[in-house]
Design an enzyme around this catalytic site. Structure first.
Site, PDB file in Angstrom:
ATOM      1  N   SER A 558       0.852  -1.182   0.000  1.00  0.00           N
ATOM      2  CA  SER A 558       0.000   0.000   0.000  1.00  0.00           C
ATOM      3  C   SER A 558       0.897   1.244   0.000  1.00  0.00           C
ATOM      4  O   SER A 558       1.690   1.419  -0.921  1.00  0.00           O
ATOM      5  CB  SER A 558      -0.948  -0.037   1.198  1.00  0.00           C
ATOM      6  OG  SER A 558      -1.983   0.886   1.042  1.00  0.00           O
ATOM      7  N   ASP A 641      -8.420  -5.206  -6.014  1.00  0.00           N
ATOM      8  CA  ASP A 641      -7.940  -4.048  -5.260  1.00  0.00           C
ATOM      9  C   ASP A 641      -8.530  -2.803  -5.902  1.00  0.00           C
ATOM     10  O   ASP A 641      -8.026  -2.320  -6.909  1.00  0.00           O
ATOM     11  CB  ASP A 641      -6.413  -3.991  -5.270  1.00  0.00           C
ATOM     12  CG  ASP A 641      -5.880  -2.833  -4.447  1.00  0.00           C
ATOM     13  OD1 ASP A 641      -6.695  -2.081  -3.869  1.00  0.00           O
ATOM     14  OD2 ASP A 641      -4.650  -2.671  -4.374  1.00  0.00           O
ATOM     15  N   HIS A 673      -6.924  -5.741  -1.839  1.00  0.00           N
ATOM     16  CA  HIS A 673      -5.740  -5.007  -1.395  1.00  0.00           C
ATOM     17  C   HIS A 673      -4.862  -5.909  -0.531  1.00  0.00           C
ATOM     18  O   HIS A 673      -3.678  -5.654  -0.368  1.00  0.00           O
ATOM     19  CB  HIS A 673      -6.202  -3.780  -0.597  1.00  0.00           C
ATOM     20  CG  HIS A 673      -5.198  -2.676  -0.505  1.00  0.00           C
ATOM     21  ND1 HIS A 673      -4.589  -2.103  -1.600  1.00  0.00           N
ATOM     22  CD2 HIS A 673      -4.703  -2.010   0.572  1.00  0.00           C
ATOM     23  CE1 HIS A 673      -3.774  -1.148  -1.207  1.00  0.00           C
ATOM     24  NE2 HIS A 673      -3.814  -1.073   0.108  1.00  0.00           N
TER      25      HIS A 673
END
EC number: 3.4.14.-
Length: 726
Positions: A558, A641, A673
């Protein structure tokens, strides 16, 4: 019963002689929060364990003896999705996912001391969970949640008519959120009642939707909302729930309210803290959370942020009187920590709150009428707190927690006293053999603007006279942290036991070290945080002899993935043998494709079209940065995601390939994600650890380390040469 022995912790370790492997990590029992009975004698918790041979994850429920820590099996029925105490001795209510109503669930009642002698109270015509109960006269009122149709009925996916077209049509945001395209269904809190007939209870199947009458309201709020988003008063007559502000654009603002509504739905729910409302403190218009009634039901405590478009603003405790027009009171409002959950003591005089503090989730107490400058007191416990419940009517609480060295810590904590250990998984589960706090230590280094914290995680059998390659792990968020807690995805100890010493920094933007450090990353993603990381790397390189930085690697997900991409184009990128970027942004302007626009509009000080220069400032794809790329890099990105499109990962891999940089792309079409499915998680570890082990030299120094060849998935490779070889 023999088949379910894993449900009870083993009393002796298996002698494998191996370090903590991904297989150990993924297959170790996973235990949920322990919820005590009304008398404080027993607690019930969920447990599951993945079996690689059978490719399944059976689950069940255990009982924890709160006097001696003994664990016994309550049921091995994997269809029992939740259990809660009825409030009558050791009687329990549970939800069973198999029911005579297609797509529905059954509500069952039993006794924890004779669970097999259960009876069915009734059925719910749809998926339903998050039960909370309270006695009200001769009935037991309850609330729970499920999905609502636009008409207010409980949605039953199995009974829904098949659409004539797959088209989706939108006139407003969100289009998609986290991992799902938004539909006309939405979460709602429903109320019902159990009626006593003789010595048994029954449910007539009737539910009242408490949320749908408020147009555009939704509770619990996705993607992570749950039973903590609502509460039921002790007399069962009033319900509180949190919803995003119905009148405001949800993708652009974080503003949310706490609504109050009669349990029977006789009036439409009304907010107690509406933006600019007569009771709301001036300037408070951010996200609300954790509503909880006082024991007498006359007050409600909740948490709220001030800023309307900032998901990581500091939460402050608020208390409102129920059925009053008096202004809402702010409690300990100058405390420079952000509470995550709040509960009342049995006498209503004390608040117990959890908050992250210096990379540990701690439990604190404070008076319910604390003034602005009051500093809450820490209650002693081990590890980080995940949840807590009062033990009977005492001041003691049963804590369910975890740490960097154990995935489950059950303990009893009492203000002013040492904690009492009940069950620590690392002392019982064979898969967690050898894990303990001695291999973890904090590191503080002067950063770009202030001292910065990191965790150092050492491998099993660590020898300070030996040298171990550095694994530099960068957390996501960016407003997050590497805390003293267990991760079921990125677990530092799994990395360490490949033969690394892990350094997990908490640079500018991290939470739990005061709001200023969190706020300082705003519009500075590649600025102070990057400088912090450089200074930490330099400190490790110059001062810690047992860490080999010459053969170190860096990895992150991330925001951590963004930072790895940023590092690739900076001088620090040349200090690592390999990089791993998981779901990280690559092209600055592509951030407009995200779901929660409030996030990027806060972090980059404006909208995509009004503050474009801020989005472009930290663009990893700038030609002058790409020109420096040379470190081998693994790119991971998944199809579901929707925080940042898979095209970001593909684009990054495209450039790495055309640049001739050794690289690989790992994709899971059924993951988000995060990578959460057990078999996918194993492949993720085989690829990620195999990649860094190859380039760091670990494969040579540790024969037991994971190799890329350990992964059974065939690699797609249709070209013998890079484009630029020609």
């Amino acid at each position: 019963m023999a088949a379910a022995k894993w449900l009870i912790a083993s009393l002796a370790f298996a002698s494998s002689g191996l370090a903590f492997t991904p297989e150990d990590f993924i297959s170790a029992p996973r235990r949920g929060e322990a919820i005590p009975d009304p008398k404080g004698e027993l607690a019930v918790f969920h447990v599951s364990k993945y079996n690689f041979d059978k490719k399944d994850r059976p689950s069940g429920w255990n009982l924890l003896n709160l006097k001696n820590g003994d664990i016994s099996v309550l049921t091995t029925d994997s269809d029992v999705s939740e259990i809660t105490w009825l409030g009558d001795g050791t009687k329990v209510v549970y939800v069973n996912g198999t029911d005579s109503v297609k797509g529905g669930v059954g509500i069952w009642i039993s006794d924890a001391k004779n669970f097999g002698n259960a009876y069915k109270a009734g059925s719910v015509n749809g998926a339903f969970s998050g039960l909370k109960l309270a006695k009200s006269g001769d009935k037991i009122n309850f609330v729970g949640y499920g999905q609502s149709t636009t008409k207010g009925d409980l949605y039953n996916e199995a009974a829904a008519k098949e659409a004539v077209s797959s088209a989706r049509i939108y006139d407003s945001l969100f289009v998609r959120h986290w991992d799902t395209y938004v539909s006309t269904q939405f979460n709602a809190v429903f109320s019902g009642a159990l009626t006593k007939n003789g010595d048994k209870y029954s449910f007539d199947g009737k539910l009242k939707n408490l949320v749908q009458p408020v147009k555009y309201a939704e509770s619990p709020y996705p993607p992570f909302g749950g039973s903590g988003d609502y509460d039921l008063s002790s007399d069962g007559k009033t319900v509180a729930f949190m919803s995003k502000a119905p009148e405001l654009p949800k993708a652009n603002l974080t503003t949310s309210y706490i609504f109050l509504v009669p349990h029977d739905g006789s009036r439409v729910a009304e907010p107690i803290n509406k933006r600019n409302g007569p009771r709301t403190p001036q300037g408070i218009e951010g996200a609300s959370s954790s509503p909880v009634f006082s024991p007498d039901g006359k007050r409600i405590a909740y948490l709220q942020m001030a800023t309307k478009n900032y998901e990581s603003d500091r939460r402050v405790i608020h208390i409102a009187e129920v059925g009053s027009n008096k202004p809402v009171q702010r409690i300990a409002s100058n405390w420079d920590r952000s509470p995550e959950a709040v509960k009342w003591s049995s006498d209503g005089r004390t608040l117990y709150v959890t908050a992250e503090d210096h990379a540990t989730g701690k439990l604190f107490t404070l008076p319910a009428d604390a003034r602005d400058n009051h500093k809450p007191e820490v209650v002693k416990h081990d590890g980080s707190v995940s949840s807590f419940y009062f033990v009977g009517s005492s001041k003691s609480v049963l804590i369910s927690g975890n740490s960097l060295w154990s995935n489950a810590l059950y303990q009893v904590a009492t203000p002013g006293r040492p904690n009492r250990k009940l069950f620590y998984a690392n002392e019982h589960d064979p898969e967690l053999k050898g894990l303990g706090p001695n291999d973890i230590e904090p590191l503080w280094v002067d950063g770009a603007r202030t001292k910065i914290h990191s965790w150092i995680v050492k491998p099993t059998g660590f020898d300070k006279n030996k040298v171990y390659p550095l694994a530099f792990l960068i957390h996501g968020g960016p407003q997050g942290s590497w805390g003293d807690n267990w991760s079921t995805r990125w677990n530092p100890r799994v990395w360490a036991d490949q033969g690394y010493v892990v350094v997990a920094p908490n640079p500018t933007g991290s939470t739990g070290f005061g709001q200023k450090l969190t706020d300082d990353i705003t519009n500075d993603w590649g600025g102070a945080p990057y400088k912090d990381l450089v200074k930490i790397w330099e400190h490790v390189h110059n001062n810690i002899k047992y860490i080999d930085t010459d053969n170190g690697i860096a990895a992150g997900a991330s925001f951590g993935g963004f930072m790895v991409n940023w590092i690739q184009g900076q001088d620090l990128g040349r200090k690592f043998k390999a990089l791993v970027s998981h779901d990280g942004t690559f092209v600055g302007s592509s951030k407009i494709g995200t779901d929660e626009l409030f996030f990027i509009e806060h972090d980059f000080n404006g909208t995509f079209f009004e503050a474009r220069q801020n989005y472009d400032r930290w663009d990893c794809s700038k030609p002058e940065l790409v020109a420096k790329w040379s470190t081998p890099q693994l790119v991971v990105h998944n199809d579901f995601d929707f925080r940042l499109s898979v095209a970001e990962g593909v684009g990054l891999f495209n450039v790495l390939q055309e640049k001739g940089v050794p690289s690989r792309f790992l994709n899971f079409p059924d993951e988000t994600h995060w990578v959460t499915k057990p078999e996918n998680s194993l492949v993720w570890h085989q690829q990620v650890l195999g990649w860094v082990n190859k380039w760091s030299g670990i494969n040579k120094s540790n024969p037991k380390s994971i190799k890329l060849s350990d992964c059974p998935i065939e690699v797609v490779d249709h070209e013998a040469h890079s484009y630029f070889d020609y």
